[in-house]
Design a protein around this motif. Structure first.
Motif, mmCIF file in Angstrom:
data_model
loop_
_atom_site.group_PDB
_atom_site.id
_atom_site.type_symbol
_atom_site.label_atom_id
_atom_site.label_comp_id
_atom_site.label_asym_id
_atom_site.label_seq_id
_atom_site.Cartn_x
_atom_site.Cartn_y
_atom_site.Cartn_z
ATOM 1 N N ILE A 127 0.838 -1.207 0.000
ATOM 2 C CA ILE A 127 0.000 0.000 0.000
ATOM 3 C C ILE A 127 0.868 1.250 0.000
ATOM 4 C CG2 ILE A 127 -1.687 1.308 1.340
ATOM 5 C CD1 ILE A 127 -2.840 -1.343 2.289
ATOM 6 N N ALA A 128 1.932 1.235 0.809
ATOM 7 C CA ALA A 128 2.817 2.408 0.872
ATOM 8 C C ALA A 128 3.462 2.675 -0.488
ATOM 9 C CB ALA A 128 3.885 2.184 1.933
ATOM 10 N N LYS A 129 3.861 1.604 -1.185
ATOM 11 C CA LYS A 129 4.468 1.788 -2.508
ATOM 12 C C LYS A 129 3.472 2.393 -3.486
ATOM 13 C CE LYS A 129 6.837 -0.716 -6.218
ATOM 14 N NZ LYS A 129 6.006 -0.097 -7.249
ATOM 15 N N ARG A 130 2.242 1.891 -3.487
ATOM 16 C CA ARG A 130 1.236 2.433 -4.389
ATOM 17 C C ARG A 130 0.929 3.889 -4.078
ATOM 18 N NH1 ARG A 130 -1.790 -1.115 -7.431
ATOM 19 N NH2 ARG A 130 -2.515 0.851 -8.352
ATOM 20 N N VAL A 131 0.836 4.215 -2.794
ATOM 21 C CA VAL A 131 0.553 5.596 -2.397
ATOM 22 C C VAL A 131 1.689 6.523 -2.821
ATOM 23 C CG1 VAL A 131 0.251 7.139 -0.424
ATOM 24 C CG2 VAL A 131 -0.969 4.963 -0.505
ATOM 25 N N ARG B 274 12.700 4.693 0.515
ATOM 26 C CA ARG B 274 13.464 3.636 1.176
ATOM 27 C C ARG B 274 13.252 3.609 2.691
ATOM 28 N NH1 ARG B 274 19.326 3.546 -1.976
ATOM 29 N NH2 ARG B 274 18.501 3.023 -4.043
ATOM 30 N N PRO B 275 13.307 4.748 3.385
ATOM 31 C CA PRO B 275 13.044 4.685 4.831
ATOM 32 C C PRO B 275 11.663 4.125 5.160
ATOM 33 C CG PRO B 275 14.097 6.761 4.281
ATOM 34 C CD PRO B 275 13.764 6.096 2.990
ATOM 35 N N ALA B 276 10.640 4.451 4.349
ATOM 36 C CA ALA B 276 9.299 3.916 4.617
ATOM 37 C C ALA B 276 9.273 2.403 4.437
ATOM 38 C CB ALA B 276 8.287 4.584 3.686
ATOM 39 N N TRP C 205 8.916 -2.944 7.195
ATOM 40 C CA TRP C 205 9.403 -4.309 7.366
ATOM 41 C C TRP C 205 10.159 -4.493 8.678
ATOM 42 C CZ3 TRP C 205 7.844 -8.544 5.280
ATOM 43 C CH2 TRP C 205 7.239 -8.522 4.015
ATOM 44 N N SER C 206 10.963 -3.514 9.063
ATOM 45 C CA SER C 206 11.719 -3.667 10.313
ATOM 46 C C SER C 206 10.798 -3.664 11.523
ATOM 47 C CB SER C 206 12.759 -2.554 10.431
ATOM 48 O OG SER C 206 12.125 -1.280 10.447
ATOM 49 N N TRP D 28 17.801 9.044 8.935
ATOM 50 C CA TRP D 28 18.045 8.701 7.536
ATOM 51 C C TRP D 28 17.093 9.458 6.615
ATOM 52 C CZ3 TRP D 28 16.610 3.467 4.876
ATOM 53 C CH2 TRP D 28 17.207 3.420 3.612
ATOM 54 N N PHE D 29 15.837 9.536 6.988
ATOM 55 C CA PHE D 29 14.862 10.252 6.162
ATOM 56 C C PHE D 29 15.203 11.738 6.062
ATOM 57 C CE2 PHE D 29 11.061 12.981 6.467
ATOM 58 C CZ PHE D 29 10.587 12.838 5.169
#
Length: 387
Positions: free
Chosen positions: A41-45, A70-72, A77-78, A114-115
């Motif tokens: 979902i985050a990738k699509r958004v 990348r941070p998201a 996952w982490s 990082w962000f």
């Protein structure tokens, strides 16, 4: 995140209690599956937001999306994996669960840092990119401000991490103040280079992309990077020079890139036999320069008979044209060719080094007789008769 979990009703805090039988396995599976769904979902958004952001010339929305990708992904996952590991640890060892909680806090701090660093880097790149701004910002200034902000973020993140680990920040700062004195004496050259770089950023004798040279040192080339310790210069034969910034505080630096004009200053010599044609030649050359479209008429323009050299009589031209290196040579070539055409038009010749040898009459006579093939005795007798 931990505060949010602690505020949940006790019956919803499923990961706080050991699960009966194999229920914890299903719980772990559900957490991993939820992480997978959230990542998708985050990738699509983010893809949708990036498509909208690319339609605008605002640098902040593009930088925000690129910095968050990348941070998201790592965050989702982490956090999911740590949550699953925490559920597993509760079935085995409570101390391990506490360690995972601490790791989760440190990971959140690291991901946030990082962000922010990625966001700064993206904004810095877009500020100097003509594709995003009609008038790009100065690369050297943007780079200096970016380095200062990134250093501040890293230091702040380090202090927050120390506080999270239970260390006293005041003690760390006090130790840093005392240690800074010792470091200052031990690393004076390093500090000299740091403040030398700071003065370059403040005084701006040159910026990235400038052509500089120093009459005091064998330094000449194009500035590629200005760091806090070294400045990298690329010479014209493509060799890199790494110069400590402290050096620039003690040498003279010439910046030809900031020239407003380039000067054409040449001497042209004609023969002494053509001295009567000097005045009309100089007048025509002066008129030619005054009518030349590439010569700046607001700058000094002079054409005068200048000197009598051993093999020529010389006049000089003095004028200014464009500062662009290649264009300057084109203009200079055109000017010199037109001057030579004017000299030829007046039936004069450009002089070249010559030597005239004057011999006494007796030597000239001897040379003439020897050239006729007469013996030396006959020549001597002829000279005596003439005497």
């Amino acid at each position: 995140m931990n505060d949010f979990i602690e505020q949940l009703p006790e019956q919803l805090q499923l990961d706080q209690l050991p699960l009966i039988g194999e229920a914890w396995i299903y719980h772990v599976f559900a957490v991993v599956l939820a992480s997978l769904v959230c990542a998708y979902i985050a990738k699509r958004v983010l893809d949708h937001v990036q498509a909208r952001a690319e339609k605008t010339r605002n640098i902040w929305d593009d930088a925000l999306v690129d910095a968050a990708r990348r941070p998201a992904w790592v965050l989702i996952w982490s956090m999911g994996l740590l949550w699953a590991a925490r559920i597993t640890a509760l079935q085995m060892d409570d101390d391990l669960a506490a360690v995972l909680d601490q790791l989760q806090r440190l990971l959140l701090i690291g991901l946030l840092t990082w962000f922010v660093l990625r966001m700064m880097r993206q904004v810095e790149q877009r500020l100097v990119d003509p594709a995003y701004r009609e008038t790009p910002a100065d690369k050297t200034t943007v780079g200096a401000i970016g380095k200062l902000l990134r250093a501040s973020v890293v230091i702040t993140a380090a202090l927050v991490v120390l506080q999270s680990l239970g260390y006293s920040i005041s003690g760390v700062l006090a130790f840093g103040g005392i240690g800074g004195i010792a470091v200052g004496f031990a690393a004076k050259d390093l500090l000299a280079n740091f403040f030398g770089g700071l003065m370059i950023y403040l005084d701006r004798p040159f910026v990235v992309g400038n052509w500089i040279r120093s009459p005091d040192r064998n330094i000449e080339g194009t500035v590629e990077d200005i760091g806090w310790r070294l400045t990298r210069i690329r010479t014209f034969d493509k060799r890199p020079l790494y110069i400590p910034n402290a050096v620039f505080a003690n040498i003279v630096v010439e910046n030809p890139s900031r020239m407003t004009h380039r000067r054409i200053y040449e001497h042209i010599g004609i023969r002494y036999d053509d001295i009567k044609r000097m005045e009309p030649i100089v007048a025509d050359v002066r008129k030619m320069l005054q009518a030349h479209e590439d010569i700046d008429q607001e700058q000094t323009l002079m054409v005068f008979f200048d000197r009598c050299s051993p093999s020529s009589v010389d006049f000089f031209i003095y004028c200014f044209t464009t500062p662009v290196w290649a264009e300057f040579h084109r203009v200079k070539e055109d000017v010199l060719l037109k001057i030579l055409a004017i000299v030829e038009k007046h039936e004069a010749q450009v002089a070249f080094p010559t030597s005239t040898i004057h011999l006494p009459d007796a030597l000239e006579l001897r040379g003439a007789q020897l050239a006729d093939g007469r013996p030396r005795d006959s020549v001597r007798e002829l000279q005596e008769n003439d005497a």
